[in-house]
Design a protein around this motif. Structure first.
Motif, PDB file in Angstrom:
ATOM      1  N   LEU A  58       0.828  -1.202   0.000  1.00  8.17           N
ATOM      2  CA  LEU A  58       0.000   0.000   0.000  1.00  8.17           C
ATOM      3  C   LEU A  58       0.865   1.256   0.000  1.00  8.17           C
ATOM      4  O   LEU A  58       0.595   2.221  -0.725  1.00  8.17           O
ATOM      5  N   HIS A  59       1.906   1.242   0.812  1.00  8.97           N
ATOM      6  CA  HIS A  59       2.823   2.381   0.882  1.00  8.97           C
ATOM      7  C   HIS A  59       3.511   2.612  -0.463  1.00  8.97           C
ATOM      8  O   HIS A  59       3.624   3.750  -0.931  1.00  8.97           O
ATOM      9  N   ARG A  60       3.942   1.511  -1.069  1.00  4.80           N
ATOM     10  CA  ARG A  60       4.598   1.623  -2.372  1.00  4.80           C
ATOM     11  C   ARG A  60       3.638   2.176  -3.416  1.00  4.80           C
ATOM     12  O   ARG A  60       3.990   3.069  -4.202  1.00  4.80           O
ATOM     13  N   LEU A  61       2.415   1.689  -3.441  1.00  6.24           N
ATOM     14  CA  LEU A  61       1.458   2.120  -4.444  1.00  6.24           C
ATOM     15  C   LEU A  61       0.970   3.547  -4.214  1.00  6.24           C
ATOM     16  O   LEU A  61       0.656   4.265  -5.165  1.00  6.24           O
ATOM     17  N   SER A  62       0.886   3.951  -2.946  1.00  4.06           N
ATOM     18  CA  SER A  62       0.380   5.297  -2.654  1.00  4.06           C
ATOM     19  C   SER A  62       1.315   6.380  -3.167  1.00  4.06           C
ATOM     20  O   SER A  62       0.920   7.534  -3.309  1.00  4.06           O
ATOM     21  N   ARG A  63       2.556   5.990  -3.453  1.00  2.00           N
ATOM     22  CA  ARG A  63       3.519   6.965  -4.000  1.00  2.00           C
ATOM     23  C   ARG A  63       3.546   6.928  -5.530  1.00  2.00           C
ATOM     24  O   ARG A  63       4.311   7.667  -6.145  1.00  2.00           O
ATOM     25  N   ASP A  64       2.723   6.083  -6.117  1.00  6.58           N
ATOM     26  CA  ASP A  64       2.718   5.923  -7.579  1.00  6.58           C
ATOM     27  C   ASP A  64       1.506   6.652  -8.140  1.00  6.58           C
ATOM     28  O   ASP A  64       0.373   6.157  -8.067  1.00  6.58           O
ATOM     29  N   ASN A  65       1.708   7.826  -8.688  1.00  5.72           N
ATOM     30  CA  ASN A  65       0.588   8.622  -9.183  1.00  5.72           C
ATOM     31  C   ASN A  65      -0.082   8.012 -10.400  1.00  5.72           C
ATOM     32  O   ASN A  65      -1.164   8.435 -10.801  1.00  5.72           O
ATOM     33  N   ILE A  97      -9.591  -3.360   8.191  1.00  3.34           N
ATOM     34  CA  ILE A  97     -10.223  -2.042   8.367  1.00  3.34           C
ATOM     35  C   ILE A  97     -11.546  -2.257   9.094  1.00  3.34           C
ATOM     36  O   ILE A  97     -12.495  -2.816   8.547  1.00  3.34           O
ATOM     37  N   TYR A  98     -11.598  -1.785  10.348  1.00 11.52           N
ATOM     38  CA  TYR A  98     -12.656  -2.196  11.272  1.00 11.52           C
ATOM     39  C   TYR A  98     -13.471  -1.040  11.827  1.00 11.52           C
ATOM     40  O   TYR A  98     -14.491  -1.251  12.460  1.00 11.52           O
ATOM     41  N   ASN A  99     -13.002   0.199  11.652  1.00 11.86           N
ATOM     42  CA  ASN A  99     -13.688   1.340  12.263  1.00 11.86           C
ATOM     43  C   ASN A  99     -13.549   2.585  11.398  1.00 11.86           C
ATOM     44  O   ASN A  99     -12.767   2.616  10.441  1.00 11.86           O
ATOM     45  N   SER A 100     -14.295   3.617  11.740  1.00  4.27           N
ATOM     46  CA  SER A 100     -14.289   4.849  10.952  1.00  4.27           C
ATOM     47  C   SER A 100     -12.935   5.535  10.986  1.00  4.27           C
ATOM     48  O   SER A 100     -12.517   6.161   9.998  1.00  4.27           O
ATOM     49  N   ALA A 101     -12.234   5.450  12.106  1.00  3.15           N
ATOM     50  CA  ALA A 101     -10.932   6.100  12.198  1.00  3.15           C
ATOM     51  C   ALA A 101      -9.946   5.502  11.203  1.00  3.15           C
ATOM     52  O   ALA A 101      -9.228   6.227  10.500  1.00  3.15           O
ATOM     53  N   ALA A 102      -9.916   4.166  11.124  1.00  8.53           N
ATOM     54  CA  ALA A 102      -9.028   3.515  10.152  1.00  8.53           C
ATOM     55  C   ALA A 102      -9.463   3.846   8.735  1.00  8.53           C
ATOM     56  O   ALA A 102      -8.633   4.139   7.858  1.00  8.53           O
ATOM     57  N   LEU A 103     -10.755   3.809   8.513  1.00  4.22           N
ATOM     58  CA  LEU A 103     -11.280   4.087   7.183  1.00  4.22           C
ATOM     59  C   LEU A 103     -10.833   5.474   6.704  1.00  4.22           C
ATOM     60  O   LEU A 103     -10.424   5.651   5.550  1.00  4.22           O
ATOM     61  N   ARG A 104     -10.860   6.442   7.613  1.00  7.12           N
ATOM     62  CA  ARG A 104     -10.503   7.807   7.212  1.00  7.12           C
ATOM     63  C   ARG A 104      -9.005   7.992   7.016  1.00  7.12           C
ATOM     64  O   ARG A 104      -8.583   8.832   6.242  1.00  7.12           O
ATOM     65  N   VAL A 105      -8.205   7.193   7.717  1.00  4.70           N
ATOM     66  CA  VAL A 105      -6.766   7.220   7.445  1.00  4.70           C
ATOM     67  C   VAL A 105      -6.509   6.796   6.007  1.00  4.70           C
ATOM     68  O   VAL A 105      -5.751   7.433   5.272  1.00  4.70           O
ATOM     69  N   PHE A 106      -7.148   5.716   5.594  1.00  4.69           N
ATOM     70  CA  PHE A 106      -6.942   5.223   4.230  1.00  4.69           C
ATOM     71  C   PHE A 106      -7.563   6.172   3.203  1.00  4.69           C
ATOM     72  O   PHE A 106      -6.997   6.389   2.132  1.00  4.69           O
ATOM     73  N   ALA A 107      -8.709   6.737   3.529  1.00  3.85           N
ATOM     74  CA  ALA A 107      -9.332   7.688   2.603  1.00  3.85           C
ATOM     75  C   ALA A 107      -8.439   8.909   2.404  1.00  3.85           C
ATOM     76  O   ALA A 107      -8.313   9.435   1.289  1.00  3.85           O
ATOM     77  N   ALA A 108      -7.797   9.354   3.488  1.00  2.00           N
ATOM     78  CA  ALA A 108      -6.935  10.537   3.394  1.00  2.00           C
ATOM     79  C   ALA A 108      -5.714  10.287   2.530  1.00  2.00           C
ATOM     80  O   ALA A 108      -5.085  11.238   2.036  1.00  2.00           O
ATOM     81  N   LYS A 109      -5.362   9.032   2.340  1.00  2.79           N
ATOM     82  CA  LYS A 109      -4.221   8.711   1.482  1.00  2.79           C
ATOM     83  C   LYS A 109      -4.605   8.704   0.005  1.00  2.79           C
ATOM     84  O   LYS A 109      -3.772   8.399  -0.848  1.00  2.79           O
ATOM     85  N   GLY A 110      -5.862   9.032  -0.288  1.00  4.27           N
ATOM     86  CA  GLY A 110      -6.288   9.121  -1.675  1.00  4.27           C
ATOM     87  C   GLY A 110      -6.642   7.808  -2.316  1.00  4.27           C
ATOM     88  O   GLY A 110      -6.675   7.706  -3.548  1.00  4.27           O
TER      89      GLY A 110
END
Length: 831
Positions: free
Chosen positions: A634-641, A653-666
C-alpha cells in the motif's frame, strides 16, 4: 543497547521478569489487549506497576493491540490518556484506527506496531514510520537475512520475537478462531484452533497420511527458541528481543528471562567465546516446550517446525520404562536425567495414549531416595499400567520451580544498589544521602540536633542497620560512608525518618526522566473518528468478483459482474502470467467492465523485484485500480501517481478512524474486515470519501502460512525439495467434529486454509443494496468456473430485481444454497 523484553500476564510474572533481568516488560490492561484471557492489570495496578518498573529503570509497554469498534473509541481515548498520564513508555497497537486516535489524543505517547500488523517488509516499516510509529515488531515468518535487510534500512526501531509460542498463520491474518467459534484473535480472544487435532484427507475423504509417520496436530508448531542465535540477531541490528508468554506462569518467565539475560550479556562481553550452557536449554525446555525450533530464521523446515504429536507442554525426556509390577503398581525407569520426589512425569504409553504421575516416592536398588541420578533405575508408584519401552517425560521439575520461585516469590528481589553517606556531629542534624549508579541522589535530615551521647553513642553498625532497612523499596544498600564526629546520640526514629526522606528524594530523581507534559484538561474532539448518520441509499452497489484464472474471470464477466478483480495469490498453483493479465483486462474492456489487478497478500522483500515488474505491466494496462493487501505494498502504491489504489480486507479495516486514514491517502476504494456485523458495515458505509466494499460470498481464507501441511507431510519439504503434491490433488483438513477445511497452495508455496463453510448473503442482497456500500464482492478463487458463473448470476439478478426476485419468496433461497453455508459475522459478530 539491546533490550530484553519480557511478558507479564499478572503481578507475579511482572515480579519474575524484573527479578530475572528484563530491560522492559510488556503487559495488558483489562481492555484492548490481545490476551484477553490473561489475568492482566487494572488501571490502578497498571499505575503502580509502571512506577515500580521505572524506579528500577525498566520500561513498560502496554498492549492496545486489538481491532476497535466505533462504539469503543471514546473508551479507547480515555484509556490512552490514562496510559500517558501514568507514564507508560509505549502502547503496542494493531489497528490503524487506534494509531489515528492516539496521535490526536496523546501525541506524546510512543507507539509500537504489534506483530498483529503483519509487517513483513521494509516498505511496511516505512509506512508505519510515516504514521508516527517509533518501533515495529516484525512478523515471525522472516529469515535472518530478511531481518538484517530491514534493520539496515529501517527509519525506526525493530523488535523481533526470540522465544515462545508460534502462530502457524501470519499474525493478524488468522480468522479461524473467529469463523469457527466467534472468538476473534484480532480482538484478543483467540481460542487456538491450531492446537486441535486434524486429519489431512484427499478429495475422496481418505486419510492422505495413512501409513506415514505423522501425528494428528497438523497445525501445532513447536516453540520458538533462538538463544543459540543471539549473536546473529544482535549483529542483524535488532533493538528489542521479545519473549512470548503473557499466558505463561511466572516460573516460566523467571527461567526464560534469566537464560536470555545471561546469554545476551555473555555475547556482548565476549562474542568469540559465546556458548549457551546445556543446562539453560534444559531448564527452558523443562518450564514449557512443545519441542524447539528456529522457525524461519534459516529457511523453511517443513514438518520439522511442527509439534504434531502434542500441542501442549511435553516436558523433558528423562528415560524409558524397563519394567512394570502390576501387583504393586510400580514402574521401573532407566533414567537419562535426574528424578526427584515432587516431580511430575508423563508416560508416552504405546497403547492408550499418555498417563501422568506425581512422584511421591523413589526407590533405587531397593532403598528409598529423594533424588535418583542419571543412569539409575528408579522405581516409582504409578496409577495406570505402563509397558517396557514407553518413554518417560518430566513435565514438572519441583526443584527448578522452587528455584525459579525463589527469584521472585517475595516480590521483586532484584534491587537497585545505592551508596549512602551519613553525617552527624554534636549540635547538627544527621543527614543521609543515597546515590545510585546513574548519579541520582536523595537526601534526608533529622529535625533532631545530635547530642553528646551519655550511654550508647551512634555507631557505624547502627547506621548501617537502620539505613539498610530498604526492604519495602527497590533499593539495596551497597556501601556506607559513615562520617560521625565524636560520640553523639540520635533517636532511631529520627534516623529512620531521614532515611525515608532520602529514599523519597532518590525515587523522585529516578522518576524525573519519565516525566511528561500534562495533557490538556479538555479532551480532544473525537467527532472526526465517529461515523456519520446512517441512511438508505438508492444507488445500486456494483458487483465485484475476485478471480485467479482467466477462465474464472471470463465466467464472472459473462455472468453479470461489474468489476473483475484478478491476480495476486493463485490457488491454481501457478502465478498469473503477463499474458493472463493482458487477456483479463482486454476482456473486461470489451464488455465495458471495470478491472482491479491484485498484488500478493504477503510480499517479503525477496519478492519485491517481481512485484515491481508486475507494477510496470499494470501501468501499461491502466486498470481501474491495483489492490494492496499489506501496508508495504500500500505504501509503495500510494507513491505511484499512475495507479489508483484499492485497500484489501487483510488490512483489517474495522472502524471509521481507520477508514478515514486510508481515505486521506487518496485510495480509490477499500474492502472492510469480514469480522464486522451488518450494523457495523452500514455504519461505515456512511463515509462519503471512499468507495466501500464488503465480501458477501465465497470461502474465506482463514489462515495464510509459510508452513504448508501438504508440502511438509507429502512433499518432503523438510528434506529441502518439495514434490508439489498440491498440484496433483485436492486436500482438506478434517477436524474432530468432521468439518473439512479446503487447503490451497499458492505460487509462493504458502498455504491457505479456507473456511469449511461458504459465506452466502443471497437472502440479504436487498438490505445490502440499501446499506450504502459501493460494492458487493464474491470471492471466487476457490470456486470452479461454472460454479462461479452460477453464483455471479444469482447476485446479479438479486441486485437488479431487489425485493421482487422470486428467490426471496418462500423457500426460494434454500433451493439454490447448499447445506454448508454461513452468514459469517454479519449477524452474530465476534467477541
Amino acid at each position: 543497547m539491546v533490550e530484553l523484553l519480557a511478558p507479564a500476564g499478572n503481578a507475579e510474572a511482572f515480579a519474575a521478569a524484573l527479578s530475572s533481568g528484563a530491560d522492559a516488560v510488556y503487559l495488558g490492561g483489562r481492555q484492548f489487549g490481545a490476551r484477553a484471557y490473561a489475568a492482566n492489570f487494572s488501571d490502578e495496578e497498571l499505575a503502580a506497576t509502571v512506577r515500580t518498573a521505572h524506579l528500577m529503570g525498566v520500561a513498560v509497554y502496554v498492549t492496545v493491540n486489538t481491532l476497535v469498534d466505533n462504539s469503543e473509541i471514546p473508551a479507547l481515548a480515555d484509556y490512552l490518556r490514562h496510559l500517558y498520564e501514568i507514564g507508560v513508555d509505549a502502547a503496542i497497537v494493531q489497528d490503524i484506527g487506534v494509531v489515528a486516535v492516539a496521535r490526536r489524543v496523546v501525541p506524546g505517547l510512543p507507539l509500537h506496531a504489534s506483530t498483529q500488523m503483519t509487517v513483513h517488509n521494509l516498505a511496511g516499516v516505512e509506512a508505519l514510520a510515516g504514521l508516527g510509529i517509533s518501533r515495529v515488531v516484525l512478523a515471525r515468518e522472516l529469515s535472518l537475512d530478511a531481518i538484517r535487510h530491514i534493520c539496515a534500512h529501517a527509519p525506526v526501531e525493530i523488535e523481533t520475537f526470540i522465544h515462545g509460542a508460534l502462530c502457524i498463520s501470519y499474525s493478524g491474518q488468522c480468522l479461524m478462531s473467529s469463523m469457527i467459534g466467534g472468538r476473534s484473535g484480532n480482538r484478543g480472544r483467540c481460542a487456538q484452533p491450531c492446537r486441535l487435532p486434524y486429519n489431512l484427507v484427499d478429495a475422496g475423504g481418505r486419510d492422505a497420511l495413512a501409513g506415514r509417520d505423522a501425528g494428528e496436530y497438523l497445525l501445532s508448531p513447536k516453540d520458538f527458541n533462538t538463544i543459540e542465535h543471539i549473536p546473529d540477531l544482535i549483529d542483524a541490528g535488532v533493538v528489542s528481543f521479545k519473549i512470548e508468554g503473557r499466558m505463561k506462569r511466572a516460573e516460566y518467565v523467571a527461567v526464560v528471562v534469566d537464560s536470555y539475560r545471561r546469554a545476551i550479556d555473555a555475547c556482548l562481553a565476549d562474542r568469540s567465546g559465546f556458548a549457551v550452557p546445556d543446562q539453560d536449554q534444559k531448564n527452558m525446555a523443562q518450564t514449557f516446550n512443545r519441542g524447539f525450533t528456529s522457525a524461519y530464521l534459516f529457511g523453511k523446515q517443513g514438518r520439522e517446525i511442527m509439534s504434531d504429536r502434542r500441542p501442549n507442554n511435553r516436558g523433558v525426556r528423562i528415560g524409558r520404562v524397563i519394567g512394570y509390577d502390576p501387583r504393586n503398581k510400580t514402574a521401573q525407569i532407566k533414567l537419562d536425567e535426574p528424578l526427584a520426589v515432587g516431580d511430575i512425569v508423563e508416560f508416552w504409553v504405546k497403547v492408550g495414549g499418555r498417563s501422568s504421575a506425581t512422584v511421591t516416592s523413589i526407590n533405587v536398588d531397593g532403598r528409598p531416595v529423594a533424588v535418583a541420578p542419571p543412569l539409575a533405575v528408579a522405581s516409582i508408584p504409578v496409577d495406570g499400567a505402563v509397558r517396557p519401552g514407553d518413554r518417560v517425560f518430566k513435565t514438572f521439575d519441583a526443584a527448578l520451580m522452587e528455584k525459579a520461585r525463589a527469584a521472585f516469590g517475595g516480590g521483586i528481589l532484584r534491587r537497585v544498589p545505592v551508596d549512602a553517606v551519613a553525617e552527624a556531629g554534636e549540635g547538627r542534624p544527621l543527614t543521609v544521602t543515597l546515590t545510585d549508579d546513574d548519579g541520582n541522589s536523595g537526601s534526608g535530615r533529622t529535625s533532631f540536633l545530635a547530642e553528646k551521647a551519655v550511654k550508647r553513642p551512634l555507631t557505624e553498625e547502627t547506621l548501617a542497620a537502620q539505613i539498610g532497612r530498604l526492604g519495602t523499596t527497590v533499593f539495596a544498600l551497597r556501601r556506607l560512608d559513615s562520617r560521625i564526629e565524636g560520640e553523639v546520640m540520635v533517636p532511631l526514629s529520627e534516623l529512620n525518618e531521614a532515611r525515608r526522606q532520602a529514599v523519597e528524594e532518590l525515587e523522585a530523581a529516578r522518576l524525573a526522566r519519565y516525566s511528561r507534559p500534562s495533557l490538556s484538561a479538555k479532551a480532544p474532539d473525537l467527532a472526526i473518528f465517529l461515523p456519520g448518520p446512517r441512511r438508505d441509499h438508492a444507488r445500486k452497489p456494483a458487483l465485484t468478483v475476485n478471480t485467479d484464472t482467466v477462465d474464472k474471470a471470463a465466467a464472472a464477466a459473462a455472468s453479470g459482474a461489474d468489476i473483475i478483480m484478478f491476480g495476486g495469490e493463485s490457488f491454481a498453483g501457478r502465478a498469473p502470467t503477463p499474458d493472463d493479465y493482458r487477456r483479463v483486462v482486454a476482456m473486461a474492456r470489451e464488455r465495458g467492465l471495470a478491472v482491479i489487478l491484485s498484488t500478493p497478500r504477503i510480499v517479503q522483500d525477496w519478492q519485491w523485484p517481481a512485484l515491481e515488474a508486475d507494477l510496470d505491466l499494470f501501468r501499461s494496462l491502466a486498470p481501474d485500480a491495483v489492490a494492496a493487501a499489506n501496508l508495504g505494498t500500500l505504501h509503495r502504491l500510494s507513491r505511484d501517481n499512475g495507479l489508483a489504489v484499492h485497500a484489501d480486507w487483510p488490512l483489517n479495516i474495522y472502524n471509521s478512524a481507520a477508514l478515514r486514514v486510508f481515505a486521506a491517502k487518496g485510495l480509490a476504494s477499500l474492502t472492510l474486515s469480514p469480522e464486522l456485523t451488518f450494523g457495523q458495515v452500514e455504519e461505515l458505509a456512511a463515509e462519503p470519501n471512499i468507495a466501500i466494499e464488503c465480501i458477501v460470498h465465497g470461502r474465506l481464507t482463514l489462515m495464510i502460512s509459510e508452513y504448508c501441511v501438504m508440502g511438509s507431510y507429502l512433499g518432503g519439504l523438510h528434506a529441502g525439495v518439495c514434490t508439489k503434491p498440491c498440484l496433483k490433488g485436492r486436500y482438506l483438513l478434517k477436524d474432530r467434529l468432521g468439518e473439512t477445511f479446503p487447503v490451497a497452495g499458492d505460487q509462493f508455496c504458502r498455504m491457505h486454509i479456507l473456511n469449511a463453510k461458504e459465506l452466502s448473503m443471497l437472502p440479504h442482497v436487498p438490505r445490502l443494496a440499501r446499506s450504502g456500500v459501493a460494492r458487493l464482492r464474491i470471492e471466487g478463487k476457490a470456486s470452479a468456473a461454472d460454479d462461479l458463473a452460477r453464483t455471479t448470476r444469482l447476485y446479479r439478478e438479486l441486485l437488479d430485481r431487489g425485493e421482487d426476485h422470486p428467490l426471496l419468496a418462500g423457500d426460494g433461497i434454500k433451493a439454490v444454497e447448499h447445506q454448508d453455508i454461513t452468514r459469517g459475522h454479519y449477524f452474530r459478530g465476534v467477541l
